[in-house]
Design an enzyme around this catalytic site. Structure first.
Site, mmCIF file in Angstrom:
data_model
loop_
_atom_site.group_PDB
_atom_site.id
_atom_site.type_symbol
_atom_site.label_atom_id
_atom_site.label_comp_id
_atom_site.label_asym_id
_atom_site.label_seq_id
_atom_site.Cartn_x
_atom_site.Cartn_y
_atom_site.Cartn_z
ATOM 1 N N ARG A 1 -3.550 7.866 -10.782
ATOM 2 C CA ARG A 1 -4.758 7.976 -11.603
ATOM 3 C C ARG A 1 -6.011 8.378 -10.826
ATOM 4 O O ARG A 1 -7.030 8.707 -11.406
ATOM 5 C CB ARG A 1 -4.991 6.654 -12.354
ATOM 6 C CG ARG A 1 -4.089 6.503 -13.566
ATOM 7 C CD ARG A 1 -4.135 5.110 -14.139
ATOM 8 N NE ARG A 1 -3.381 4.161 -13.316
ATOM 9 C CZ ARG A 1 -3.350 2.845 -13.559
ATOM 10 N NH1 ARG A 1 -4.031 2.333 -14.553
ATOM 11 N NH2 ARG A 1 -2.636 2.053 -12.769
ATOM 12 N N ASN B 1 -7.848 1.637 -9.715
ATOM 13 C CA ASN B 1 -6.828 2.604 -10.119
ATOM 14 C C ASN B 1 -7.400 3.997 -10.357
ATOM 15 O O ASN B 1 -6.675 4.971 -10.300
ATOM 16 C CB ASN B 1 -6.123 2.130 -11.395
ATOM 17 C CG ASN B 1 -5.358 0.834 -11.151
ATOM 18 O OD1 ASN B 1 -4.618 0.721 -10.181
ATOM 19 N ND2 ASN B 1 -5.571 -0.148 -12.004
ATOM 20 N N ARG C 1 -48.167 38.330 26.835
ATOM 21 C CA ARG C 1 -48.502 38.779 25.481
ATOM 22 C C ARG C 1 -49.260 40.105 25.585
ATOM 23 O O ARG C 1 -49.910 40.380 26.583
ATOM 24 C CB ARG C 1 -49.290 37.693 24.740
ATOM 25 C CG ARG C 1 -50.713 37.535 25.122
ATOM 26 C CD ARG C 1 -51.499 36.694 24.105
ATOM 27 N NE ARG C 1 -51.303 35.264 24.221
ATOM 28 C CZ ARG C 1 -52.282 34.383 24.535
ATOM 29 N NH1 ARG C 1 -53.498 34.794 24.801
ATOM 30 N NH2 ARG C 1 -52.005 33.104 24.595
ATOM 31 N N ASN D 1 -2.365 -11.889 -13.999
ATOM 32 C CA ASN D 1 -1.963 -11.960 -12.598
ATOM 33 C C ASN D 1 -2.750 -10.939 -11.782
ATOM 34 O O ASN D 1 -2.553 -9.740 -11.917
ATOM 35 C CB ASN D 1 -0.458 -11.633 -12.527
ATOM 36 C CG ASN D 1 0.005 -11.394 -11.105
ATOM 37 O OD1 ASN D 1 -0.540 -11.981 -10.163
ATOM 38 N ND2 ASN D 1 1.008 -10.543 -10.945
ATOM 39 N N ARG E 1 -29.904 16.870 15.101
ATOM 40 C CA ARG E 1 -28.462 17.120 15.105
ATOM 41 C C ARG E 1 -27.814 16.385 16.276
ATOM 42 O O ARG E 1 -28.509 15.814 17.122
ATOM 43 C CB ARG E 1 -28.225 18.625 15.120
ATOM 44 C CG ARG E 1 -28.638 19.254 13.761
ATOM 45 C CD ARG E 1 -28.646 20.754 13.816
ATOM 46 N NE ARG E 1 -27.369 21.248 14.294
ATOM 47 C CZ ARG E 1 -27.216 22.420 14.922
ATOM 48 N NH1 ARG E 1 -28.262 23.187 15.147
ATOM 49 N NH2 ARG E 1 -26.027 22.791 15.314
ATOM 50 N N THR F 1 -49.857 30.608 24.369
ATOM 51 C CA THR F 1 -49.388 30.871 23.010
ATOM 52 C C THR F 1 -48.786 32.253 22.877
ATOM 53 O O THR F 1 -49.340 33.223 23.397
ATOM 54 C CB THR F 1 -50.588 30.705 22.063
ATOM 55 O OG1 THR F 1 -50.924 29.338 22.043
ATOM 56 C CG2 THR F 1 -50.270 31.173 20.656
ATOM 57 N N GLY G 1 9.181 -0.512 -6.621
ATOM 58 C CA GLY G 1 8.539 -1.679 -7.216
ATOM 59 C C GLY G 1 7.957 -2.615 -6.177
ATOM 60 O O GLY G 1 8.261 -2.534 -4.981
ATOM 61 N N ALA H 1 0.828 -1.213 0.000
ATOM 62 C CA ALA H 1 0.000 0.000 0.000
ATOM 63 C C ALA H 1 0.857 1.257 0.000
ATOM 64 O O ALA H 1 0.475 2.278 0.552
ATOM 65 C CB ALA H 1 -0.918 -0.010 1.219
#
Ligand code: UD1
Ligand code: CA
Length: 473
Positions: free
Chosen positions: A20, A239, A450, A182, A343, A433, A89, A14
């Site tokens: 690419r 890839n 209110r 392979n 959330r 309310t 390699g 890795a």
């Protein structure tokens, strides 16, 4: 008679960059179904019986090591890394791994970090093949493909014995016509592997140390056992982004198939990540996305278009369409949505209701409590059976700090109320309310704040006449 399995170490390559992908992120950390592709390869190695996994890292090594540690760190040193400072390699990569391999390990499984669909069963077959192969020091998978471009080709002699692998770039036109390739999955006896790696040279088109050259060495030293893979699809290497998308599609399909077999209904286009758990008789509707550590209990229903990330949904809960929730819990029989937003740290208890356009954050909504329409409920605790009316806002933020709102059991909050935190509303209390609550409300009290209403008889008629006259001028 079954042979005693030999101690097995896996090496996962890795260190490459993955040019690419055209990405700042190392290729092996690109995700499928919410998990880095490398993790699937490590999983497959462990599932195939590897007692140790050595991941060869190089490009983006800090990030790759951190991701491995996060996922597999709990397993101690079982999954560890070896550094390949320069990418010379695949043969050089395995050389870098050798000092990190336990001396008692008799066989070494070599895999590439970019093949996330690997089937552990196929890897196990390789162990059987090596055990049966007598003197052969290596067993490998091969695959018949329609387009072999880019792959190493399998070279066989007249009697069909594998004699080597030719890389695409080194192959003659005649060799390029070979369609047996392979896939890069090998199982080698460790004594042989050490000797063979020492014998590699860079005498090839890419000037690299090719791991594939050990196969020709094996052919001369007792043979290379080849297992022709039946499931070629599981061997695909990634890839680029197109291959990433195609492989993720396959994985999503596998997850859905597994869940369907266990008794879950999953409609088309639902996307369920690898770490999600869904119990039997749950229904996952069209275009639902379940991510992270989400768990859905038996008989729960997640309706169209909902997106849940790290959410626990208890049995029988109903999450109606287009709900978005993260890091939260939804109790048994609770009803959420449509169009609710939970959330992080929202805890919705059993039989509670959260309706359309209600947003919650860091709030407990206790058993049977309801907030059915248009509300913001942040940093709160809403008591059992309380009712929060439409348009209620918890004013939890003063521009500097967050403050808490507590509402007692059975309280009733009238529509369009603002609750200015920190504040407590007692059990069984009423908030009329349109009230702006700024002081605590005792149990069973009524809070009303209110402006008194005044009606002016005939005023509207007079007003309209005046406006009409003004318009004529
Ligand atoms: C390799 C094989 C080829 C095979 C193909 C299958 C060799 C020489 N060739 O080619 O026969 O058909 O895989 O996909 O092995 N890596 C390192 N360090 C390096 C180079 C590569 O860790 O120095 C890692 C990469 O990150 C990758 C894997 O090795 O995970 C394979 O490397 P890659 O360059 O993709 O090899 P291929 O050219 O595809
Ligand atoms: Ca490759």
């Amino acid at each position: 008679m079954a042979t005693q399995p030999t101690p097995l170490t896996a090496v996962v390559l890795a260190a490459g960059q993955g040019t690419r992908m055209k990405s700042a992120r190392p290729k092996v950390l690109h995700e499928l179904c919410g998990r880095p592709m490398l993790h699937y390869v490590v999983d497959a190695a462990l599932a195939a019986g590897a007692s140790d996994v050595v991941v060869v890292v190089g490009h983006g090594r800090e990030e790759v090591s951190a991701a491995l540690d996060k996922a597999f760190g709990a397993q101690g040193k079982k999954v560890r890394t070896a550094l390949q400072a320069q990418q010379r390699g695949t043969g050089d990569a395995v050389r870098c791994a050798m000092p990190h391999i336990d001396a008692t390990s008799e066989a070494i499984l070599i895999l590439c970090g970019d093949t996330p669909l690997l089937d552990p069963e196929q890897l196990t077959q390789l162990r059987g093949a090596l055990d049966r192969a007598g003197d052969a020091p290596i067993a490998m998978l091969t695959a018949e493909v329609s387009d072999p471009t880019g792959y190493g080709r399998i070279l066989r002699d007249a009697s069909g014995r594998v004699i080597g692998i030719r890389e695409h770039k080194d192959a003659t036109a005649e060799e390029r016509a070979i369609t047996e390739v392979n896939p890069g999955v090998y199982l080698a006896r460790s004594g042989f592997l050490g000797r063979a790696l020492a014998g590699l040279t860079t005498d090839n088109a890419q000037g690299e140390l090719y791991l594939t050259d050990i196969v020709a060495q094996a052919a001369k030293a007792g043979g290379a056992a080849a297992v022709v893979a039946r499931d070629v699809g599981s061997l695909v290497g990634i890839n680029d982004r197109a291959q990433l998308a195609a492989a993720e599609e396959v994985l999503h399909g596998r997850i859905a198939d597994r869940l369907r077999k266990s008794g879950v209904t999953i409609r088309t286009n639902a996307r369920i990540d690898a770490g999600v758990v869904v119990e039997p008789d749950a229904v996952i509707e069209h275009a639902v996305v379940l991510r992270g550590r989400t768990r859905v209990g038996a008989g729960a229903r997640i309706d169209v278009g909902s997106v849940l990330t790290d959410v626990v949904v208890e049995a029988g809960a109903s999450v109606k369409p287009y709900t978005v929730a993260s890091q939260s819990s939804i109790g048994a029989g609770a009803q959420i949505g449509p169009f609710s937003h939970l959330r992080p740290e929202s805890q919705i208890e059993a039989d509670a209701h959260i309706g359309n356009f209600v947003e919650t954050k860091k709030t407990v909504v206790r058993k049977g409590a309801k907030a059915n329409h248009l509300a913001y409920l942040g940093d709160g605790d809403i008591g059992e059976g309380a009712n929060v009316g439409a348009g209620t806002i918890f004013c939890n933020y003063d521009g500097f700090r967050k403050h808490r709102t507590e509402i007692g059991a059975g309280a009733f909050i009238g529509s369009d109320s603002q609750i200015v935190a920190p504040v407590k509303i007692g059990a069984g209390a009423y908030v009329a309310t349109g009230t702006t609550v700024t002081r605590d409300v005792p149990d069973e009290a009524l809070a009303i704040g209110r402006v008194k209403q005044e009606n002016k008889e005939g005023y509207a008629t007079r007003l309209k006449a005046r406006l009409k006259d003004a318009a004529k001028k």
